[in-house]
Design a protein around this motif. Sequence first.
Motif, PDB file in Angstrom:
ATOM      1  N   ALA A   1     -45.642  63.527  51.482  1.00  0.00           N
ATOM      2  CA  ALA A   1     -44.812  64.515  51.132  1.00  0.00           C
ATOM      3  C   ALA A   1     -45.143  65.427  49.647  1.00  0.00           C
ATOM      4  O   ALA A   1     -45.606  64.639  48.817  1.00  0.00           O
ATOM      5  N   VAL A   2     -44.562  66.341  49.537  1.00  0.00           N
ATOM      6  CA  VAL A   2     -45.012  67.143  48.356  1.00  0.00           C
ATOM      7  C   VAL A   2     -44.184  66.634  47.433  1.00  0.00           C
ATOM      8  O   VAL A   2     -43.006  66.176  47.500  1.00  0.00           O
ATOM      9  N   GLN A   3     -44.556  66.279  46.148  1.00  0.00           N
ATOM     10  CA  GLN A   3     -44.073  65.740  44.981  1.00  0.00           C
ATOM     11  C   GLN A   3     -44.292  66.664  43.917  1.00  0.00           C
ATOM     12  O   GLN A   3     -45.509  67.329  43.651  1.00  0.00           O
ATOM     13  N   ASP A   4     -43.131  66.993  42.891  1.00  0.00           N
ATOM     14  CA  ASP A   4     -43.182  67.567  41.820  1.00  0.00           C
ATOM     15  C   ASP A   4     -44.026  66.991  40.890  1.00  0.00           C
ATOM     16  O   ASP A   4     -43.833  65.802  40.746  1.00  0.00           O
ATOM     17  N   PRO A   5     -44.977  67.554  39.919  1.00  0.00           N
ATOM     18  CA  PRO A   5     -45.438  67.174  38.742  1.00  0.00           C
ATOM     19  C   PRO A   5     -44.537  66.316  37.733  1.00  0.00           C
ATOM     20  O   PRO A   5     -43.474  66.991  37.716  1.00  0.00           O
ATOM     21  N   ARG A   6     -44.767  65.264  37.272  1.00  0.00           N
ATOM     22  CA  ARG A   6     -43.739  64.617  36.207  1.00  0.00           C
ATOM     23  C   ARG A   6     -44.789  63.954  35.225  1.00  0.00           C
ATOM     24  O   ARG A   6     -45.759  63.297  35.429  1.00  0.00           O
ATOM     25  N   PRO A   7     -44.376  64.302  33.852  1.00  0.00           N
ATOM     26  CA  PRO A   7     -45.145  63.827  32.784  1.00  0.00           C
ATOM     27  C   PRO A   7     -44.978  62.472  32.571  1.00  0.00           C
ATOM     28  O   PRO A   7     -43.900  61.663  32.819  1.00  0.00           O
ATOM     29  N   ILE A   8     -46.018  61.730  32.094  1.00  0.00           N
ATOM     30  CA  ILE A   8     -45.843  60.236  31.916  1.00  0.00           C
ATOM     31  C   ILE A   8     -46.719  60.049  30.434  1.00  0.00           C
ATOM     32  O   ILE A   8     -47.451  61.099  30.068  1.00  0.00           O
ATOM     33  N   SER A   9     -46.709  59.140  29.727  1.00  0.00           N
ATOM     34  CA  SER A   9     -47.332  58.615  28.546  1.00  0.00           C
ATOM     35  C   SER A   9     -48.305  57.432  28.762  1.00  0.00           C
ATOM     36  O   SER A   9     -47.991  56.731  29.535  1.00  0.00           O
ATOM     37  N   ALA A  10     -49.308  57.758  28.082  1.00  0.00           N
ATOM     38  CA  ALA A  10     -50.302  56.566  27.891  1.00  0.00           C
ATOM     39  C   ALA A  10     -51.081  56.741  26.793  1.00  0.00           C
ATOM     40  O   ALA A  10     -51.243  57.743  26.011  1.00  0.00           O
ATOM     41  N   PRO A  11     -51.300  55.495  25.841  1.00  0.00           N
ATOM     42  CA  PRO A  11     -52.091  55.860  24.750  1.00  0.00           C
ATOM     43  C   PRO A  11     -53.586  56.357  24.896  1.00  0.00           C
ATOM     44  O   PRO A  11     -54.312  56.088  25.993  1.00  0.00           O
ATOM     45  N   GLY A  12     -53.773  57.440  24.034  1.00  0.00           N
ATOM     46  CA  GLY A  12     -55.122  57.718  24.207  1.00  0.00           C
ATOM     47  C   GLY A  12     -55.505  58.909  25.300  1.00  0.00           C
ATOM     48  O   GLY A  12     -56.546  59.079  25.469  1.00  0.00           O
ATOM     49  N   ILE A  13     -54.286  59.544  25.840  1.00  0.00           N
ATOM     50  CA  ILE A  13     -54.575  60.341  26.860  1.00  0.00           C
ATOM     51  C   ILE A  13     -53.533  61.600  26.592  1.00  0.00           C
ATOM     52  O   ILE A  13     -52.314  61.287  26.750  1.00  0.00           O
TER      53      ILE A  13
ATOM     54  N   ASP B   1     -60.711  52.289  24.721  1.00  0.00           N
ATOM     55  CA  ASP B   1     -60.232  51.257  25.644  1.00  0.00           C
ATOM     56  C   ASP B   1     -58.740  51.267  25.931  1.00  0.00           C
ATOM     57  O   ASP B   1     -58.414  51.089  27.314  1.00  0.00           O
ATOM     58  N   GLU B   2     -58.142  51.537  25.168  1.00  0.00           N
ATOM     59  CA  GLU B   2     -56.350  51.611  25.404  1.00  0.00           C
ATOM     60  C   GLU B   2     -56.214  52.530  26.612  1.00  0.00           C
ATOM     61  O   GLU B   2     -55.454  52.239  27.739  1.00  0.00           O
ATOM     62  N   ALA B   3     -56.869  53.638  26.556  1.00  0.00           N
ATOM     63  CA  ALA B   3     -56.504  54.732  27.430  1.00  0.00           C
ATOM     64  C   ALA B   3     -57.272  54.183  28.823  1.00  0.00           C
ATOM     65  O   ALA B   3     -56.533  54.533  29.949  1.00  0.00           O
ATOM     66  N   PHE B   4     -58.232  53.684  28.953  1.00  0.00           N
ATOM     67  CA  PHE B   4     -58.970  53.249  30.204  1.00  0.00           C
ATOM     68  C   PHE B   4     -58.245  52.186  30.776  1.00  0.00           C
ATOM     69  O   PHE B   4     -57.920  51.987  32.137  1.00  0.00           O
ATOM     70  N   ARG B   5     -57.543  51.177  29.744  1.00  0.00           N
ATOM     71  CA  ARG B   5     -56.777  50.159  30.456  1.00  0.00           C
ATOM     72  C   ARG B   5     -55.546  50.662  30.895  1.00  0.00           C
ATOM     73  O   ARG B   5     -54.996  50.408  31.953  1.00  0.00           O
ATOM     74  N   ALA B   6     -55.146  51.665  30.345  1.00  0.00           N
ATOM     75  CA  ALA B   6     -53.844  52.278  30.860  1.00  0.00           C
ATOM     76  C   ALA B   6     -53.917  52.952  32.201  1.00  0.00           C
ATOM     77  O   ALA B   6     -53.191  52.880  33.193  1.00  0.00           O
ATOM     78  N   LEU B   7     -54.937  53.633  32.461  1.00  0.00           N
ATOM     79  CA  LEU B   7     -55.501  54.243  33.690  1.00  0.00           C
ATOM     80  C   LEU B   7     -55.464  53.141  34.743  1.00  0.00           C
ATOM     81  O   LEU B   7     -54.824  53.318  36.018  1.00  0.00           O
ATOM     82  N   ALA B   8     -56.067  52.030  34.435  1.00  0.00           N
ATOM     83  CA  ALA B   8     -56.295  51.048  35.307  1.00  0.00           C
ATOM     84  C   ALA B   8     -54.887  50.415  35.578  1.00  0.00           C
ATOM     85  O   ALA B   8     -54.449  50.069  36.907  1.00  0.00           O
ATOM     86  N   ASP B   9     -53.951  50.232  34.789  1.00  0.00           N
ATOM     87  CA  ASP B   9     -52.544  49.792  34.760  1.00  0.00           C
ATOM     88  C   ASP B   9     -51.771  50.663  35.854  1.00  0.00           C
ATOM     89  O   ASP B   9     -51.040  50.026  36.545  1.00  0.00           O
ATOM     90  N   LEU B  10     -52.300  51.881  35.716  1.00  0.00           N
ATOM     91  CA  LEU B  10     -51.502  52.804  36.706  1.00  0.00           C
ATOM     92  C   LEU B  10     -51.924  52.881  37.948  1.00  0.00           C
ATOM     93  O   LEU B  10     -51.816  53.567  38.719  1.00  0.00           O
ATOM     94  N   GLY B  11     -53.061  52.211  38.053  1.00  0.00           N
ATOM     95  CA  GLY B  11     -53.479  51.821  39.609  1.00  0.00           C
ATOM     96  C   GLY B  11     -54.899  52.741  39.847  1.00  0.00           C
ATOM     97  O   GLY B  11     -55.419  52.614  41.007  1.00  0.00           O
ATOM     98  N   VAL B  12     -55.409  53.649  38.690  1.00  0.00           N
ATOM     99  CA  VAL B  12     -56.469  54.354  39.036  1.00  0.00           C
ATOM    100  C   VAL B  12     -57.524  53.537  39.455  1.00  0.00           C
ATOM    101  O   VAL B  12     -58.088  52.616  38.855  1.00  0.00           O
ATOM    102  N   ARG B  13     -58.257  54.096  40.540  1.00  0.00           N
ATOM    103  CA  ARG B  13     -59.736  53.595  40.593  1.00  0.00           C
ATOM    104  C   ARG B  13     -60.853  54.490  40.783  1.00  0.00           C
ATOM    105  O   ARG B  13     -61.826  54.010  40.339  1.00  0.00           O
ATOM    106  N   THR B  14     -60.449  55.917  40.888  1.00  0.00           N
ATOM    107  CA  THR B  14     -61.768  56.686  40.562  1.00  0.00           C
ATOM    108  C   THR B  14     -61.224  57.683  39.771  1.00  0.00           C
ATOM    109  O   THR B  14     -60.172  58.209  39.629  1.00  0.00           O
ATOM    110  N   ILE B  15     -62.128  58.303  38.637  1.00  0.00           N
ATOM    111  CA  ILE B  15     -61.816  59.000  37.635  1.00  0.00           C
ATOM    112  C   ILE B  15     -62.730  60.203  37.937  1.00  0.00           C
ATOM    113  O   ILE B  15     -63.987  60.366  38.079  1.00  0.00           O
ATOM    114  N   ILE B  16     -62.223  61.426  37.865  1.00  0.00           N
ATOM    115  CA  ILE B  16     -62.955  62.659  38.387  1.00  0.00           C
ATOM    116  C   ILE B  16     -62.870  63.629  36.999  1.00  0.00           C
ATOM    117  O   ILE B  16     -61.584  64.119  36.573  1.00  0.00           O
ATOM    118  N   THR B  17     -64.047  63.640  36.333  1.00  0.00           N
ATOM    119  CA  THR B  17     -64.021  64.655  35.406  1.00  0.00           C
ATOM    120  C   THR B  17     -64.640  65.968  35.537  1.00  0.00           C
ATOM    121  O   THR B  17     -65.641  65.870  36.122  1.00  0.00           O
TER     122      THR B  17
END
Length: 309
Positions: A26-38, A57-73
């Motif tokens: 389903a289409v979802q509107d973007p919503r801002p969230i906060s995380a340290p170092g991002i 490290d705090e930023a990468f830990r936050a991404l992992a906590d958000l469930g991220v498994r692949t980071i695309i830069t």
Amino acid sequence: MRCFPSIALPLALALLAGPTEDEPSAVQDPRPISAPGIENLFRLGPNLLSGGQPEGDEAFRALADLGVRTIITVDGAAPDTEAARRYGMRYVHLPIGYDGVPREQAVALVKAVRSLPGPFYVHCHHGKHRGPSAAAVCAIATQGWDKDQARRWLEEAGTSPDYAGLFASVAAFEPPTVAELAAVPESALPERAEVPDLVAAMVDVDQRWERLKAVSAAGFRTPPDHPDLDPPHEALMLAEHYRELARLDEAKDRGAAFLRLLARAERDALALRDALRDPAALATAPAAFDRAGRDCKACHSRFRDQSPN
């Protein structure tokens, strides 16, 4: 470089075909969230996030906590692959310019989000320009976004209208076919891509300029939270970067106008250095800083921001 096993053909074909019943589409509107170092962090859907470069490290830990498994830069700077691995994630490095998302990279982006473990985090340096455009491509191909929603997302993310090529490439993007995706080899999704010397040099300029912005915000003195920064030295290093840029064959190939802009930028960076190292001249630092900023904007507007098409 760490190797990741190939996905079995039946599963790969299913992923290329589109979302499964278990994958929300389903289409979802973007919503801002906060995380340290991002910076500029948004959730664009159940499987997709966008933002700035993770710092520390705090930023990468936050991404992992958000469930991220692949980071695309899509930034030109080399990603911190070791930090990602420490938190159970992998990187895909697909650098793009400010002039738009080339078709080849767009197809690779979609291949990544179709064939690698999600959720996915797409980022550039500050998460405002290149990253949001790459994330928009992914959302059009995998989340059912239409072009109007993609454009609104770029505006919400803060993508500057000066970067006409980014808006144009998102507006013109059509999802790749199964055949296009199947033709993308695993080697086209590297953890760390080789970038041209000119791109690498411009990354160095951008990083030095970010330090000088911190100096400016501190009243053209050493920022309290960055006691390692020596303002005159930062300006001198910026001038040196411009000088070295002008020596590259890629810079010379861009023609005399580009080289003249680099020469002017070098002179203005040296004038800023002189203002910063002489207490009696410190009052002239804001004007010198503004001139140096205009040099960047002039170069970007003429050589970086527009679509080559």
